[in-house]
Write an enzyme that holds these catalytic residues in place. Structure first.
Site, short mmCIF file in Angstrom:
data_model
loop_
_atom_site.label_atom_id
_atom_site.label_comp_id
_atom_site.label_asym_id
_atom_site.label_seq_id
_atom_site.Cartn_x
_atom_site.Cartn_y
_atom_site.Cartn_z
N ALA A 143 -7.01 -23.59 11.83
CA ALA A 143 -7.03 -24.85 11.09
C ALA A 143 -6.09 -24.80 9.90
O ALA A 143 -5.77 -23.72 9.39
CB ALA A 143 -8.45 -25.17 10.63
N GLY B 109 -9.88 -22.07 13.76
CA GLY B 109 -10.21 -23.29 14.47
C GLY B 109 -9.71 -23.29 15.90
O GLY B 109 -10.31 -23.93 16.77
N GLU C 238 -12.33 -21.56 17.78
CA GLU C 238 -13.48 -22.45 17.89
C GLU C 238 -13.25 -23.51 18.96
O GLU C 238 -14.17 -23.88 19.70
CB GLU C 238 -13.78 -23.08 16.53
CG GLU C 238 -14.26 -22.06 15.50
CD GLU C 238 -14.62 -22.70 14.18
OE1 GLU C 238 -15.81 -22.86 13.90
OE2 GLU C 238 -13.69 -23.04 13.42
N GLU D 46 -11.82 -16.70 8.56
CA GLU D 46 -12.21 -17.61 7.48
C GLU D 46 -12.89 -16.93 6.29
O GLU D 46 -12.64 -17.29 5.13
CB GLU D 46 -13.12 -18.71 8.03
CG GLU D 46 -12.42 -19.77 8.86
CD GLU D 46 -12.32 -19.40 10.33
OE1 GLU D 46 -12.04 -20.29 11.16
OE2 GLU D 46 -12.53 -18.21 10.68
#
Length: 237
Positions: free
Chosen positions: A63, A108, A111, A131
């Site tokens: 992300a 991300g 994910e 993260e």
């Protein structure tokens, strides 16, 4: 083409491709919005299986965390209701989904891959959730799906340490459906998707939902879901 995301059909299979190569397919809110549009497009809705890929070199490096750091708590809550809802939208698709992975599959991006039903990775793939090292945590279903897939101990190992894992290790943990030689990830994913598309669509869709529900349902509830689903499909058939 929907901005930074390409949507194409190969027969009954919809192929969704992230197209932000210059930024290693980093998942900005704009890219997530385009991906959400793609997931809701007629090409995907009319398909019987979906492949999600980042192309030949990279799935997604993660992300764009800089965007979220500028947001207030209220704005972040709105983000999860808007573009940030794409991860659950992928997971909720009635069709089976296959992630075709090469290169970085981080944050991300990981994910997003975890939100798919099946994952095919070539030998160049690298997985990780960095993260915590940035002072945040995976928050788009990564922790929840990892715990259900590999248990809390391995989830702590991966999330708290923020370390990277290879295709071989990810496969040994049961996170991958198949591993292939470099450059073969998309072809293999398309073959699997075509196989899935050839199955009775209602049976595939209901079986997918039962498997998802049974992951953390009490045993008696899971058994009842199986039986009710069977009765429903038997009646349709």
């Amino acid at each position: 083409m929907i901005g930074e995301v390409d949507v194409a059909r190969q027969g009954d299979v919809a192929v969704v491709t992230l197209k932000r190569e210059a930024k290693l397919n980093a998942l900005s809110t704009q890219l997530e919005s385009r991906l959400l549009d793609a997931v809701r497009s007629d090409a995907v809705k009319g398909s019987r299986a979906v492949v999600i890929t980042g192309g030949d070199k990279v799935f997604s490096a993660g992300a764009d965390t800089g965007e979220l750091r500028e947001m207030t708590p209220e704005a972040i809550a709105e983000y999860y209701r808007s573009s940030g809802a794409v991860y659950e939208a992928v997971a909720a698709l009635p069709q089976p989904t296959v992630a075709a992975i090469a290169g970085y599959c981080l944050g991300g991006g990981f994910e997003l891959a975890l939100a798919a039903d099946l994952r095919v990775a070539d030998e160049t793939a690298v997985f990780g959730l960095p993260e915590v090292g940035l002072g945040i945590l995976p928050s788009s279903g990564g922790v929840t799906r990892l715990v259900r897939a590999v248990g809390p101990a391995r989830t702590r190992d991966l999330v708290l340490r923020g370390r990277k894992m290879s295709t071989v290790e990810a496969h040994s943990w049961g996170l991958l459906t198949e591993t292939v030689e470099a450059g073969e990830h998309l072809t293999t994913a398309l073959n699997i998707a075509a196989e899935l598309a050839g199955q009775p669509p209602m049976a595939v869709s209901i079986a997918k939902q039962v498997i998802t529900a049974a992951t953390d349902a009490p045993r008696e509830t899971a058994l009842l879901l199986e039986q009710l689903a069977y009765a429903t499909l038997n009646r349709i058939g």
